[in-house]
Design a protein around this motif. Structure first.
Motif, PDB file in Angstrom:
ATOM      1  N   ARG A  27      42.001  53.909  55.291  1.00 14.95           N
ATOM      2  CA  ARG A  27      41.195  55.122  55.240  1.00 14.95           C
ATOM      3  C   ARG A  27      41.272  55.864  56.565  1.00 14.95           C
ATOM      4  O   ARG A  27      41.504  55.270  57.623  1.00 14.95           O
ATOM      5  N   GLY A 218      29.920  64.489  41.466  1.00 13.38           N
ATOM      6  CA  GLY A 218      29.948  63.603  42.626  1.00 13.38           C
ATOM      7  C   GLY A 218      29.073  64.087  43.760  1.00 13.38           C
ATOM      8  O   GLY A 218      28.878  63.367  44.753  1.00 13.38           O
ATOM      9  N   SER A 250      31.095  62.705  46.835  1.00 17.93           N
ATOM     10  CA  SER A 250      32.029  61.587  46.823  1.00 17.93           C
ATOM     11  C   SER A 250      32.850  61.699  45.545  1.00 17.93           C
ATOM     12  O   SER A 250      32.297  61.783  44.445  1.00 17.93           O
ATOM     13  N   LYS A 251      34.166  61.712  45.685  1.00 16.13           N
ATOM     14  CA  LYS A 251      35.026  62.012  44.535  1.00 16.13           C
ATOM     15  C   LYS A 251      36.220  61.083  44.497  1.00 16.13           C
ATOM     16  O   LYS A 251      36.901  60.884  45.499  1.00 16.13           O
ATOM     17  N   LYS A 252      36.482  60.485  43.323  1.00 13.99           N
ATOM     18  CA  LYS A 252      37.710  59.729  43.097  1.00 13.99           C
ATOM     19  C   LYS A 252      38.747  60.646  42.480  1.00 13.99           C
ATOM     20  O   LYS A 252      38.529  61.211  41.415  1.00 13.99           O
ATOM     21  N   LEU A 253      39.892  60.794  43.169  1.00 19.39           N
ATOM     22  CA  LEU A 253      40.961  61.612  42.614  1.00 19.39           C
ATOM     23  C   LEU A 253      41.692  60.861  41.514  1.00 19.39           C
ATOM     24  O   LEU A 253      42.154  61.443  40.537  1.00 19.39           O
ATOM     25  N   ASP A 254      41.829  59.551  41.686  1.00 17.89           N
ATOM     26  CA  ASP A 254      42.344  58.651  40.654  1.00 17.89           C
ATOM     27  C   ASP A 254      41.807  57.273  40.987  1.00 17.89           C
ATOM     28  O   ASP A 254      40.865  57.142  41.759  1.00 17.89           O
ATOM     29  N   ASN A 255      42.385  56.231  40.421  1.00 18.15           N
ATOM     30  CA  ASN A 255      41.872  54.881  40.661  1.00 18.15           C
ATOM     31  C   ASN A 255      42.127  54.391  42.080  1.00 18.15           C
ATOM     32  O   ASN A 255      41.544  53.404  42.515  1.00 18.15           O
ATOM     33  N   SER A 258      40.219  58.163  47.045  1.00  8.70           N
ATOM     34  CA  SER A 258      38.879  58.746  46.989  1.00  8.70           C
ATOM     35  C   SER A 258      38.633  59.570  48.243  1.00  8.70           C
ATOM     36  O   SER A 258      39.189  59.307  49.316  1.00  8.70           O
ATOM     37  N   TRP A 260      35.432  61.794  50.507  1.00 12.05           N
ATOM     38  CA  TRP A 260      33.999  61.959  50.670  1.00 12.05           C
ATOM     39  C   TRP A 260      33.708  62.885  51.844  1.00 12.05           C
ATOM     40  O   TRP A 260      34.523  63.030  52.763  1.00 12.05           O
ATOM     41  N   ALA A 290      38.886  60.065  53.771  1.00  8.89           N
ATOM     42  CA  ALA A 290      39.705  59.757  52.599  1.00  8.89           C
ATOM     43  C   ALA A 290      40.096  58.282  52.651  1.00  8.89           C
ATOM     44  O   ALA A 290      40.312  57.727  53.736  1.00  8.89           O
ATOM     45  N   LYS A 291      40.180  57.655  51.481  1.00 11.91           N
ATOM     46  CA  LYS A 291      40.561  56.250  51.375  1.00 11.91           C
ATOM     47  C   LYS A 291      41.604  56.099  50.282  1.00 11.91           C
ATOM     48  O   LYS A 291      41.491  56.719  49.210  1.00 11.91           O
TER      49      LYS A 291
END
Length: 294
Positions: A27, A218, A250-255, A258, A260, A290-291
């Motif tokens: 991250r 989110g 906080s948002k997941k773009l895909d699995n 993510s 924030w 970002a992570k």
């Protein structure tokens, strides 16, 4: 010696692509903090930036992982004083020792290399550590973490070793709180010199967060609660506590990826440093990050 080891997020993601067997996470995040003196405090607003260029863990085998945390800090960003930049760096190896009864065990070796704004070394040490963690309930985890810091002599005038034992209690949903943490850190330091310069101290840190509103996008609004106090043999007593509203997303773009961001401001702040008066030093903060997992 001055290290300039900068590992980019993109570079580590490429490493994950080139070595499909490797798994882990990285991250990249930054926080802008502005201290705003209020009651019984003096001075002007002070802005600092802490930028974590890369933090993460990459599994080399099922048991062995490489860990890292490279941070660049900027002090006096806009308050008119000379800008200072300094580094807080950690590189290490961790090894999963498996289970002993209900305890999950791990061990590792870390290397710390930190500097101040004048590029002077403030820490250069190797640190073997041992960790034991167990679930007390479905919602509560207890972790014990012990380490020794061996000073390798790069920092001039430093002798001896430092020791640390952490007792960490973390919970999930608990009443009005989404999560809470109560962490006790015990230190015995000899690296300031020999004999009379040794000191023993303790630090108690407590943190919690409550979500007041959350949207499907989110976005959320919440309250953060924080308190940190230190005391001990030859250690300056101090206390810092605050309650701060937080607005973020906080948002997941895909699995695997993510993002924030949030901003917070301490509406209630209580501070104390030994030898001085109680005062308020309200803090404004903006964090983005970002992570990526692979």
């Amino acid at each position: 010696m001055k290290k300039r080891l900068i590992v980019t997020l993109a570079g580590l993601l490429a490493l994950g692509v080139m070595a499909p067997a490797a798994t882990g996470w990285v991250r990249n995040w930054a926080e802008l903090t502005e201290n705003r003196p209020t009651n019984n405090d003096t001075g002007s607003n002070s802005q600092n930036v802490e930028w974590t260029l890369v933090e993460g863990s990459i599994d080399m085998t099922d048991k062995l992982a490489v860990t890292f945390d490279v941070e660049k800090n900027y002090k006096n960003v806009t308050n008119g004083d000379d800008l200072e930049t300094y580094w807080d760096n950690r590189f290490g190896l961790s090894y999963d020792l498996g289970k002993s009864g209900d305890w999950d065990l791990a061990a590792g070796l870390d290397y710390y290399y930190d500097t101040n704004g004048s590029d002077d070394v403030t820490q250069s040490s190797y640190s073997p550590w041992l960790e034991a963690s167990t679930a007390l309930t479905d919602n509560t985890t207890l972790t014990l973490w012990g380490a020794m810091y061996y000073q390798d002599g790069v920092e001039t005038g430093v002798h001896g070793d430092d020791y640390e034992l952490d007792i960490l209690l973390d919970t999930g949903k608990l009443g009005i709180f989404d999560w809470t943490g109560t962490w006790l850190y015990l230190y015995h330091n000899t690296s300031g010199g020999h004999g009379s310069n040794e000191n023993t101290s303790a630090e108690l840190e407590m943190e919690a967060f409550s979500t007041l509103y959350k949207h499907d996008s989110g976005a959320y609004v919440g309250l953060e609660y924080y308190a940190d106090g230190t005391a001990g043999d030859k250690a300056s007593e101090s206390l810092n506590a605050h309650i701060a509203p937080r607005v973020g997303i906080s948002k997941k773009l895909d699995n695997d990826v993510s993002l924030w961001a949030y901003t917070s401001y301490e509406v209630i702040s209580v501070n104390y440093a030994e030898g001085g008066d109680w005062y308020s030093d309200n803090q404004f903060q903006v964090v983005v990050g970002a992570k990526a997992a692979f």
